[in-house]
Scaffold this motif. Structure first.
Motif, PDB file in Angstrom:
ATOM      1  N   ARG A  15       1.014  -1.619   0.037  1.00  0.00           N
ATOM      2  CA  ARG A  15      -0.314   0.127  -0.082  1.00  0.00           C
ATOM      3  C   ARG A  15       1.137   1.071   0.462  1.00  0.00           C
ATOM      4  O   ARG A  15       1.805   1.688   0.858  1.00  0.00           O
ATOM      5  CB  ARG A  15      -0.583  -0.001   1.434  1.00  0.00           C
ATOM      6  N   LEU A  51       0.416  10.386  -8.687  1.00  0.00           N
ATOM      7  CA  LEU A  51       0.354   8.767  -7.904  1.00  0.00           C
ATOM      8  C   LEU A  51       0.200   7.890  -9.161  1.00  0.00           C
ATOM      9  O   LEU A  51       0.876   6.497  -9.288  1.00  0.00           O
ATOM     10  CB  LEU A  51      -1.038   8.876  -7.590  1.00  0.00           C
ATOM     11  N   THR A  52       0.801   8.148 -10.330  1.00  0.00           N
ATOM     12  CA  THR A  52       1.127   7.241 -11.776  1.00  0.00           C
ATOM     13  C   THR A  52       1.827   6.822 -11.873  1.00  0.00           C
ATOM     14  O   THR A  52       1.658   5.248 -12.178  1.00  0.00           O
ATOM     15  CB  THR A  52       0.421   8.311 -12.774  1.00  0.00           C
ATOM     16  N   CYS A  70       4.812   0.647  -8.392  1.00  0.00           N
ATOM     17  CA  CYS A  70       3.793  -0.288  -8.118  1.00  0.00           C
ATOM     18  C   CYS A  70       3.209  -1.360  -8.206  1.00  0.00           C
ATOM     19  O   CYS A  70       1.949  -1.273  -7.489  1.00  0.00           O
ATOM     20  CB  CYS A  70       3.897  -0.395  -6.282  1.00  0.00           C
ATOM     21  N   PRO A  71       2.846  -2.344  -9.336  1.00  0.00           N
ATOM     22  CA  PRO A  71       2.210  -2.673  -9.863  1.00  0.00           C
ATOM     23  C   PRO A  71       1.136  -3.077  -8.963  1.00  0.00           C
ATOM     24  O   PRO A  71      -0.054  -3.348  -8.921  1.00  0.00           O
ATOM     25  CB  PRO A  71       2.354  -3.092 -11.056  1.00  0.00           C
ATOM     26  N   LYS A  72       1.465  -4.009  -8.092  1.00  0.00           N
ATOM     27  CA  LYS A  72       0.597  -4.921  -6.217  1.00  0.00           C
ATOM     28  C   LYS A  72       0.109  -3.893  -5.594  1.00  0.00           C
ATOM     29  O   LYS A  72      -0.900  -4.697  -4.632  1.00  0.00           O
ATOM     30  CB  LYS A  72       1.293  -6.160  -6.812  1.00  0.00           C
ATOM     31  N   TRP A  90       3.707   6.019  -8.963  1.00  0.00           N
ATOM     32  CA  TRP A  90       3.485   4.940  -8.006  1.00  0.00           C
ATOM     33  C   TRP A  90       2.726   4.031  -8.801  1.00  0.00           C
ATOM     34  O   TRP A  90       3.070   2.621  -7.953  1.00  0.00           O
ATOM     35  CB  TRP A  90       3.190   5.196  -6.712  1.00  0.00           C
ATOM     36  N   ARG A  91       1.977   3.897  -8.868  1.00  0.00           N
ATOM     37  CA  ARG A  91       0.707   3.106  -9.772  1.00  0.00           C
ATOM     38  C   ARG A  91       1.811   2.176 -10.566  1.00  0.00           C
ATOM     39  O   ARG A  91       1.360   1.052 -10.396  1.00  0.00           O
ATOM     40  CB  ARG A  91       0.149   3.244 -10.321  1.00  0.00           C
ATOM     41  N   ARG A  92       2.678   3.041 -11.641  1.00  0.00           N
ATOM     42  CA  ARG A  92       3.272   1.800 -12.790  1.00  0.00           C
ATOM     43  C   ARG A  92       4.399   1.035 -11.772  1.00  0.00           C
ATOM     44  O   ARG A  92       5.158  -0.063 -12.559  1.00  0.00           O
ATOM     45  CB  ARG A  92       3.802   3.559 -13.345  1.00  0.00           C
ATOM     46  N   GLU A 117      -1.865  -1.159  -3.438  1.00  0.00           N
ATOM     47  CA  GLU A 117      -3.137  -0.367  -3.513  1.00  0.00           C
ATOM     48  C   GLU A 117      -2.607   1.399  -3.117  1.00  0.00           C
ATOM     49  O   GLU A 117      -1.929   1.103  -2.169  1.00  0.00           O
ATOM     50  CB  GLU A 117      -3.956  -0.471  -2.261  1.00  0.00           C
ATOM     51  N   VAL A 118      -2.678   2.405  -3.991  1.00  0.00           N
ATOM     52  CA  VAL A 118      -2.387   3.493  -4.094  1.00  0.00           C
ATOM     53  C   VAL A 118      -3.019   4.486  -4.750  1.00  0.00           C
ATOM     54  O   VAL A 118      -4.109   4.515  -4.543  1.00  0.00           O
ATOM     55  CB  VAL A 118      -1.225   3.286  -5.662  1.00  0.00           C
ATOM     56  N   GLY A 119      -2.999   5.289  -3.234  1.00  0.00           N
ATOM     57  CA  GLY A 119      -4.133   6.156  -2.938  1.00  0.00           C
ATOM     58  C   GLY A 119      -3.963   7.008  -2.174  1.00  0.00           C
ATOM     59  O   GLY A 119      -2.758   7.650  -1.505  1.00  0.00           O
TER      60      GLY A 119
END
Length: 166
Positions: free
Chosen positions: A105, A139-140, A146-148, A142-144, A150-152
């Motif tokens: 996360r 945040l994009t 760490c693909p697994k 971080w999403r790229r 939960e990014v928020g």
């Protein structure tokens, strides 16, 4: 920063804040010594010794906790043998590398008063890491990275009096 490294988190303050901490401890030690001398004259000032000891314990506990806080997170490209790694640097200078797939996360908490955010990074092995306040990253990214995970993000649940929490 070498070519190919991507900066994910960068705290505004990377210092260990040693001088203010030593100043507070020195003042408290002086107060303890002064009131300790008063105790020798049959004064009832034992509460000051207890308060000083409690302050020194709290200051030591905060120092230990603060040295573990993150000041920088980077994505380091891998070699032919190794995949890309997430490099985390802490206030005390310790640098650890983790697999980005082991991040569970990523939470950014935006301050409602200043244009800063706090980072909370949770790894799959139940480690929760806190970041010092810094500019909120994209945040994009971080999403790229760490693909697994939960990014928020969310707004802070507290604020200053007179400033509405959004």
């Amino acid at each position: 920063m070498t070519a190919g490294e991507v900066l994910l988190w960068d705290a505004d303050d990377k210092s260990t804040r040693t001088v203010p901490r030593l100043r507070r401890v020195g003042v408290m030690s002086g107060c303890i010594g002064f009131f300790g001398l008063l105790l020798l004259t049959d004064s009832d000032a034992t509460w000051v010794l207890y308060a000083g000891a409690l302050h020194l314990l709290a200051e030591t506990g905060y120092w230990v906790w603060d040295r573990r806080r993150l000041v920088e997170a980077r994505l380091v490209p891998g070699d032919a043998d190794r995949p890309a790694r997430l490099r985390l640097r802490r206030v005390g200078g310790r640098i650890t590398e983790h697999d980005p797939h082991h991040v569970a996360r990523v939470l950014l908490i935006h301050d409602n008063v200043q244009d800063l955010a706090n980072l909370r990074l949770s790894l799959r092995d139940k480690h929760l890491l806190f970041g010092r306040p810094g500019r909120a990253p994209d945040l994009t990214l971080w999403r790229r990275t760490c693909p697994k995970a939960e990014v928020g993000d969310r707004a802070a649940r507290w604020g200053m009096p007179g400033i509405p929490d959004e």
